[in-house]
Design a protein around this motif. Structure first.
Motif, short mmCIF file in Angstrom:
data_model
loop_
_atom_site.label_atom_id
_atom_site.label_comp_id
_atom_site.label_asym_id
_atom_site.label_seq_id
_atom_site.Cartn_x
_atom_site.Cartn_y
_atom_site.Cartn_z
N ILE A 1 -38.05 -2.48 -28.47
CA ILE A 1 -39.11 -1.53 -28.75
C ILE A 1 -40.33 -2.32 -29.20
O ILE A 1 -40.24 -3.16 -30.09
CB ILE A 1 -38.69 -0.54 -29.86
N GLY A 2 -41.47 -2.05 -28.58
CA GLY A 2 -42.68 -2.75 -28.95
C GLY A 2 -43.91 -2.14 -28.32
O GLY A 2 -43.82 -1.20 -27.54
N PRO A 3 -45.06 -2.66 -28.68
CA PRO A 3 -46.31 -2.15 -28.12
C PRO A 3 -46.33 -2.33 -26.61
O PRO A 3 -45.70 -3.24 -26.08
CB PRO A 3 -47.39 -3.00 -28.78
N GLY A 4 -47.04 -1.46 -25.96
CA GLY A 4 -47.17 -1.55 -24.52
C GLY A 4 -48.18 -0.53 -24.03
O GLY A 4 -48.80 0.18 -24.83
N PRO A 5 -48.34 -0.43 -22.75
CA PRO A 5 -49.30 0.52 -22.19
C PRO A 5 -48.83 1.96 -22.39
O PRO A 5 -47.65 2.21 -22.63
CB PRO A 5 -49.32 0.16 -20.70
N VAL B 1 -48.78 9.54 -22.11
CA VAL B 1 -47.82 9.59 -23.21
C VAL B 1 -48.09 8.35 -24.04
O VAL B 1 -47.98 7.23 -23.54
CB VAL B 1 -46.37 9.58 -22.68
N ARG B 2 -48.44 8.54 -25.30
CA ARG B 2 -48.78 7.41 -26.16
C ARG B 2 -47.66 7.14 -27.16
O ARG B 2 -47.20 8.04 -27.84
CB ARG B 2 -50.09 7.69 -26.89
N GLY B 3 -47.26 5.91 -27.22
CA GLY B 3 -46.20 5.49 -28.14
C GLY B 3 -45.79 4.08 -27.80
O GLY B 3 -46.45 3.38 -27.02
N MET B 4 -44.69 3.66 -28.37
CA MET B 4 -44.16 2.32 -28.13
C MET B 4 -43.40 2.30 -26.79
O MET B 4 -42.89 3.31 -26.34
CB MET B 4 -43.20 1.92 -29.25
N ARG B 5 -43.35 1.13 -26.19
CA ARG B 5 -42.59 0.92 -24.96
C ARG B 5 -41.15 0.58 -25.34
O ARG B 5 -40.90 -0.13 -26.31
CB ARG B 5 -43.21 -0.25 -24.20
N VAL B 6 -40.19 1.10 -24.58
CA VAL B 6 -38.79 0.77 -24.78
C VAL B 6 -38.26 0.16 -23.48
O VAL B 6 -38.34 0.78 -22.42
CB VAL B 6 -37.95 2.02 -25.15
N ALA B 7 -37.76 -1.06 -23.56
CA ALA B 7 -37.14 -1.73 -22.42
C ALA B 7 -35.64 -1.84 -22.71
O ALA B 7 -35.25 -2.26 -23.79
CB ALA B 7 -37.73 -3.11 -22.22
N VAL B 8 -34.82 -1.41 -21.76
CA VAL B 8 -33.37 -1.34 -21.96
C VAL B 8 -32.65 -2.25 -20.97
O VAL B 8 -32.93 -2.22 -19.78
CB VAL B 8 -32.87 0.11 -21.80
N ARG B 9 -31.70 -3.02 -21.51
CA ARG B 9 -30.82 -3.87 -20.70
C ARG B 9 -29.39 -3.60 -21.14
O ARG B 9 -29.14 -3.32 -22.31
CB ARG B 9 -31.13 -5.34 -20.94
N ARG B 10 -28.46 -3.73 -20.22
CA ARG B 10 -27.04 -3.62 -20.58
C ARG B 10 -26.53 -5.02 -20.89
O ARG B 10 -26.91 -5.99 -20.23
CB ARG B 10 -26.24 -2.99 -19.44
N ALA C 1 -41.24 11.33 -20.80
CA ALA C 1 -41.97 10.15 -20.32
C ALA C 1 -41.26 9.58 -19.10
O ALA C 1 -40.03 9.47 -19.08
CB ALA C 1 -42.07 9.09 -21.42
N HIS C 2 -42.03 9.23 -18.10
CA HIS C 2 -41.48 8.69 -16.86
C HIS C 2 -40.96 7.28 -17.10
O HIS C 2 -41.66 6.42 -17.62
CB HIS C 2 -42.58 8.68 -15.79
N GLY C 3 -39.70 7.05 -16.74
CA GLY C 3 -39.13 5.71 -16.82
C GLY C 3 -39.19 5.04 -15.47
O GLY C 3 -39.33 5.70 -14.44
N THR D 1 -33.44 -4.24 -15.87
CA THR D 1 -34.18 -3.61 -16.96
C THR D 1 -34.81 -2.28 -16.55
O THR D 1 -35.44 -2.19 -15.50
CB THR D 1 -35.31 -4.53 -17.45
N TRP D 2 -34.63 -1.28 -17.40
CA TRP D 2 -35.35 0.00 -17.27
C TRP D 2 -36.38 0.04 -18.38
O TRP D 2 -36.09 -0.36 -19.51
CB TRP D 2 -34.39 1.18 -17.41
N GLU D 3 -37.60 0.54 -18.08
CA GLU D 3 -38.67 0.63 -19.07
C GLU D 3 -39.16 2.08 -19.20
O GLU D 3 -39.30 2.78 -18.21
CB GLU D 3 -39.84 -0.25 -18.67
N PHE D 4 -39.47 2.44 -20.44
CA PHE D 4 -40.01 3.76 -20.76
C PHE D 4 -41.29 3.54 -21.56
O PHE D 4 -41.25 3.39 -22.79
CB PHE D 4 -38.97 4.57 -21.53
#
Length: 123
Positions: A48-52, A65-74, A106-108, A115-118
């Motif tokens: 979780i961190g800053p992003g567009p 949609v304004r907020g932090m970016r979440v990048a997910v890996r298994r 929010a569109h992922g 990696t999937w990003e939200f």
């Protein structure tokens, strides 16, 4: 009657397992970081961190949609393009475990390399 009892037992079991899916140590108010979570018995790491800004698609068009970016890996086998649902569930658990609100509208996107990003999804 047996089917009803089996259904109730299944629901209770699902509730117990869902309690295990939450991050073990929530860090309320953390600005960013790596958050381990488990979904369906599999380990994930969400960053979780800053992003567009992200986008939400509506009948009137795309809305920011304004907020932090979440990048997910298994942790074991990399995620693929078809696993957006489980990636979104892991992102939501990580975000909420940080004391934030996850915007499931929010569109992922599949960013490649497992990696999937939200973008903007964690406020």
């Amino acid at each position: 009657m047996r089917m009803r009892v089996a259904g109730i037992i299944g629901m209770v079991g699902a509730g117990v397992l869902s309690a295990c899916a939450a991050p073990s140590v929530p860090l309320a108010g953390a600005a960013s970081g790596r958050v381990p979570v488990a979904v369906e018995g599999k380990a994930f790491l969400a960053e979780i961190g800053p992003g567009p800004d992200g986008v939400r698609f509506t009948p009137a068009g795309a809305v920011p949609v304004r907020g932090m970016r979440v990048a997910v890996r298994r942790a074991a086998v990399p995620l693929d393009y078809s696993e957006g649902r489980v990636a979104k569930e892991a992102a939501a658990l990580a975000c909420e475990g940080q004391g934030r609100r996850f915007d499931g509208t929010a569109h992922g996107k599949f960013a490649g390399a497992g990696t999937w990003e939200f973008a903007g999804a964690c406020a």
